[in-house]
Scaffold this motif. Structure first.
Motif, PDB file in Angstrom:
ATOM      1  N   ARG A  70       0.837  -1.206   0.000  1.00  0.00           N
ATOM      2  CA  ARG A  70       0.000   0.000   0.000  1.00  0.00           C
ATOM      3  C   ARG A  70       0.867   1.248   0.000  1.00  0.00           C
ATOM      4  O   ARG A  70       0.519   2.268  -0.586  1.00  0.00           O
ATOM      5  N   ASP A  71       1.975   1.111   0.701  1.00  0.00           N
ATOM      6  CA  ASP A  71       2.892   2.220   0.868  1.00  0.00           C
ATOM      7  C   ASP A  71       3.447   2.664  -0.486  1.00  0.00           C
ATOM      8  O   ASP A  71       3.948   1.847  -1.252  1.00  0.00           O
ATOM      9  N   ILE A  72       3.350   3.972  -0.770  1.00  0.00           N
ATOM     10  CA  ILE A  72       3.763   4.440  -2.101  1.00  0.00           C
ATOM     11  C   ILE A  72       5.247   4.175  -2.360  1.00  0.00           C
ATOM     12  O   ILE A  72       5.634   3.754  -3.447  1.00  0.00           O
ATOM     13  N   SER A  73       6.097   4.360  -1.314  1.00  0.00           N
ATOM     14  CA  SER A  73       7.536   4.170  -1.555  1.00  0.00           C
ATOM     15  C   SER A  73       7.847   2.702  -1.853  1.00  0.00           C
ATOM     16  O   SER A  73       8.754   2.390  -2.613  1.00  0.00           O
ATOM     17  N   LYS A  74       7.058   1.806  -1.280  1.00  0.00           N
ATOM     18  CA  LYS A  74       7.274   0.376  -1.567  1.00  0.00           C
ATOM     19  C   LYS A  74       6.836   0.036  -2.992  1.00  0.00           C
ATOM     20  O   LYS A  74       7.481  -0.742  -3.674  1.00  0.00           O
ATOM     21  N   LYS A  75       5.731   0.652  -3.420  1.00  0.00           N
ATOM     22  CA  LYS A  75       5.291   0.432  -4.807  1.00  0.00           C
ATOM     23  C   LYS A  75       6.349   0.972  -5.771  1.00  0.00           C
ATOM     24  O   LYS A  75       6.666   0.361  -6.784  1.00  0.00           O
ATOM     25  N   ALA A  80      10.936   0.102  -9.524  1.00  0.00           N
ATOM     26  CA  ALA A  80      12.356   0.290  -9.851  1.00  0.00           C
ATOM     27  C   ALA A  80      13.007  -1.056 -10.148  1.00  0.00           C
ATOM     28  O   ALA A  80      13.815  -1.192 -11.068  1.00  0.00           O
ATOM     29  N   VAL A  81      12.637  -2.077  -9.375  1.00  0.00           N
ATOM     30  CA  VAL A  81      13.193  -3.416  -9.582  1.00  0.00           C
ATOM     31  C   VAL A  81      12.612  -4.017 -10.874  1.00  0.00           C
ATOM     32  O   VAL A  81      13.325  -4.582 -11.701  1.00  0.00           O
ATOM     33  N   LEU A 106       7.320   8.027 -18.500  1.00  0.00           N
ATOM     34  CA  LEU A 106       6.666   9.344 -18.467  1.00  0.00           C
ATOM     35  C   LEU A 106       5.916   9.571 -17.156  1.00  0.00           C
ATOM     36  O   LEU A 106       5.376   8.623 -16.576  1.00  0.00           O
ATOM     37  N   THR A 107       5.871  10.817 -16.743  1.00  0.00           N
ATOM     38  CA  THR A 107       4.970  11.206 -15.653  1.00  0.00           C
ATOM     39  C   THR A 107       3.961  12.186 -16.237  1.00  0.00           C
ATOM     40  O   THR A 107       4.179  12.730 -17.324  1.00  0.00           O
ATOM     41  N   ASP A 140       6.909   5.145 -12.570  1.00  0.00           N
ATOM     42  CA  ASP A 140       6.314   4.912 -11.247  1.00  0.00           C
ATOM     43  C   ASP A 140       7.244   5.273 -10.093  1.00  0.00           C
ATOM     44  O   ASP A 140       6.795   5.673  -9.032  1.00  0.00           O
ATOM     45  N   THR A 141       8.542   5.111 -10.308  1.00  0.00           N
ATOM     46  CA  THR A 141       9.483   5.342  -9.217  1.00  0.00           C
ATOM     47  C   THR A 141       9.501   6.796  -8.762  1.00  0.00           C
ATOM     48  O   THR A 141       9.788   7.085  -7.610  1.00  0.00           O
TER      49      THR A 141
END
Ligand code: GLU
Length: 367
Positions: A70-75, A80-81, A106-107, A140-141
């Motif tokens: 759920r955590d955005i940094s984990k997503k 990134a991986v 793209l963002t 996404d990163t």
């Protein structure tokens, strides 16, 4: 259905569920089959742009996660991986056909500013000229929630609009739009996306998927208004895209709208997410909607939010529905002074201003 005329350019959007099996395992046979289809299009002289999901899903697999964090940094970490794995798989799939994948991340910010939007367009054209297959994903990163496209369906529709593609293929695990309440079967053709059509869509329940049918329909809405025909079909069907073009399906085709908006208006209408707005009187709406006129101060009732001249804002009806979007020539403080005023009063207030229009029709897209 009759076969479709050969398109010059197509965008193919592939969902995570099409490219992976289980959680985060690449479906190598699938990517090989899709790469063959891409190569066959290229051999027919059709330019292909791929929008590929799968970064988060593949990252989850590599990191051994069973549930989408759920955590955005984990997503972001999963993406990134997974993104580098995704590109590696695409290149492996395209290699036997002598094709080169080109990663484009793209963002939403990259498409919101006019200069950057045009820059992205130029880069994609160059990649196509070099004979590569652009493989696009959301970055996404670095995408925090407020700058996210929301999902790759929307991103693919924006890419189709930006690059003037004739067809967008949204390929996922869904076989098409199903008429649940009626026939229970795939709707083969949608002439117009009405509220009834929208009601046929449901969300998604899968661990790795993002949008479900709701986001596919809203992406289709954007693309058809840009003059792009949209197919929604299942990636489990062999050679599905060629069969769709041959008119044999199975899947749903959304007919492009008769009068596509020009490129600048499309950019105004669909690539912006303004938070500020200008409200107008009900009797000013027909002039904007039916006669394509500029918005004049006399029709304005006020401003919502704080904005400067030159910003992109929504134009709101009295019930707050967004009727248009455009570049305002007046800031919110000025709007408060000029709301409801006629031309001569405006001229007295702003004698040096070149334009009296609050939003000029060339700078406004009616939605
Ligand atoms: N960008 C996400 C990913 O690569 C997918 C978003 C989507 O499928 O809509 O995992």
């Amino acid at each position: 259905m009759k076969p479709f005329a050969q398109p010059k350019r197509i965008v193919i959007k592939l969902g995570t569920g099409v490219l992976t099996t289980g959680i985060g395992k690449l479906d190598t046979a699938r990517i090989a089959a899709l790469s063959s289809e891409v190569a066959a299009f290229r051999a027919r002289g059709i330019e292909v742009i791929v929008v590929s999901s799968g970064a988060v899903g593949l990252g989850m697999g590599r990191l051994g996660l069973e549930k989408k964090p759920r955590d955005i940094s984990k997503k972001q970490a999963c993406a990134a991986v997974g993104q580098s794995l995704l590109m590696q798989y695409w290149q492996d799939g395209l290699d036997p056909h002598g094709l080169t994948a080109a990663q484009v991340l793209l963002t939403h910010d990259d498409l919101r500013g006019r200069q950057r939007y045009l820059g992205v367009k130029d880069c994609l054209e160059t990649l196509i000229d070099y004979g590569t297959i652009p493989v696009i994903n959301e970055n996404d990163t670095v995408s925090a929630s407020e700058i996210k496209f929301g999902d790759n369906d929307t991103l693919s529709a924006m890419v189709a609009s930006l690059t003037g593609a004739q067809h967008l293929f949204i390929i996922s695990t869904a076989p098409g739009l199903i008429d649940m309440k009626g026939t229970g079967k795939i709707v083969p053709v949608v002439q117009k996306i009405t509220p009834e059509i929208e009601a046929m869509a449901g969300g998604t329940t899968s661990e790795t998927a993002t949008g479900g049918m709701v986001s596919k329909i809203s992406a289709a809405k954007l693309a058809v208004k840009s003059g792009c025909g949209v197919f929604i079909a299942s990636g489990a069907e062999p050679e599905i895209m060629h069969r769709l073009l041959a008119g044999t399906g199975p899947g749903t085709f959304f007919v492009p709208s008769g009068i596509p908006m020009d490129s600048k208006k499309r950019w105004l209408a669909y690539f912006q997410r303004p938070t500020c707005s200008i409200s107008v009187k009900a009797d000013a709406i027909p002039a904007l909607r039916e006669q394509g006129r500029s918005l004049l101060a006399v029709g304005v009732t006020g401003a919502k939010g704080i904005f400067a001249a030159g910003e992109i804002v929504n134009v709101l009806a009295p019930d707050d529905t967004v009727i248009a979007r455009g570049k305002t020539a007046y800031g919110s403080v000025e709007i408060a002074k000029i709301a409801g005023k006629h031309g001569d009063e405006m001229r007295a207030l702003y004698p040096t201003r070149k334009h009296l229009e609050v939003v000029h029709r060339d700078e406004m897209a009616v939605l």
